[in-house]
Scaffold this motif. Sequence first.
Motif, short mmCIF file in Angstrom:
data_model
loop_
_atom_site.label_atom_id
_atom_site.label_comp_id
_atom_site.label_asym_id
_atom_site.label_seq_id
_atom_site.Cartn_x
_atom_site.Cartn_y
_atom_site.Cartn_z
N LYS A 51 0.84 -1.21 0.00
CA LYS A 51 0.00 0.00 0.00
C LYS A 51 0.87 1.26 0.00
CE LYS A 51 -4.04 -2.08 2.19
NZ LYS A 51 -4.90 -2.13 3.38
N ASP A 52 1.93 1.24 0.80
CA ASP A 52 2.84 2.39 0.85
C ASP A 52 3.53 2.60 -0.50
OD1 ASP A 52 2.16 2.71 3.52
OD2 ASP A 52 3.99 1.76 4.27
N LEU A 54 2.40 1.69 -3.47
CA LEU A 54 1.41 2.19 -4.43
C LEU A 54 1.13 3.67 -4.21
CD1 LEU A 54 -1.09 -0.80 -4.65
CD2 LEU A 54 0.53 -0.02 -6.38
N ALA A 55 1.08 4.10 -2.96
CA ALA A 55 0.87 5.52 -2.67
C ALA A 55 2.02 6.35 -3.22
CB ALA A 55 0.71 5.74 -1.16
N LEU A 56 3.25 5.86 -3.07
CA LEU A 56 4.41 6.57 -3.64
C LEU A 56 4.33 6.63 -5.16
CD1 LEU A 56 7.27 5.11 -1.41
CD2 LEU A 56 6.49 7.49 -1.46
N ALA A 57 3.93 5.52 -5.78
CA ALA A 57 3.82 5.48 -7.24
C ALA A 57 2.76 6.45 -7.74
CB ALA A 57 3.51 4.06 -7.70
N ILE A 58 1.62 6.48 -7.07
CA ILE A 58 0.54 7.39 -7.46
C ILE A 58 0.98 8.84 -7.31
CG2 ILE A 58 -1.78 8.20 -6.79
CD1 ILE A 58 -2.40 5.20 -6.15
N ALA A 59 1.78 9.12 -6.29
CA ALA A 59 2.28 10.47 -6.06
C ALA A 59 3.40 10.86 -7.03
CB ALA A 59 2.77 10.60 -4.61
N GLY A 60 3.84 9.91 -7.83
CA GLY A 60 4.89 10.20 -8.80
C GLY A 60 6.30 10.12 -8.23
N ALA A 61 6.44 9.55 -7.04
CA ALA A 61 7.76 9.48 -6.40
C ALA A 61 8.57 8.26 -6.85
CB ALA A 61 7.59 9.44 -4.89
N VAL A 62 7.94 7.36 -7.58
CA VAL A 62 8.64 6.16 -8.06
C VAL A 62 8.71 6.23 -9.57
CG1 VAL A 62 8.59 3.63 -8.16
CG2 VAL A 62 7.77 4.81 -6.11
#
Length: 95
Positions: A51-52, A54-62
């Motif tokens: 979940k963490d 995916l949240a980073l990916a959605i935020a564009g951090a990955v």
Amino acid sequence: TARFGFDILRKGGRLIIVGLFGGGLTVPVPQFPLREVAIMGSYVGSLQDLKDLLALAIAGAVGRPAVEKHPLREADALLAGLQAGRITGRAVLVP
């Protein structure tokens, strides 16, 4: 896929099953010493870790991994590069 993976193992090979999946695999015990093969499992991370991430990916951090397409005739060279640690990102073979 587990059956396929085991069937294509070469002498001295390892089948590494990543993550969780259903199904089963039946292998005659003599196959292990005769073929000198091993089956291993790899499970890394928890549901919260996912979940963490995916949240980073959605935020564009990955960032996305590099993807390079190669003709099928380069398969041997790509496998050698993968084994030697020279491949970064994803190498996709295109028939």
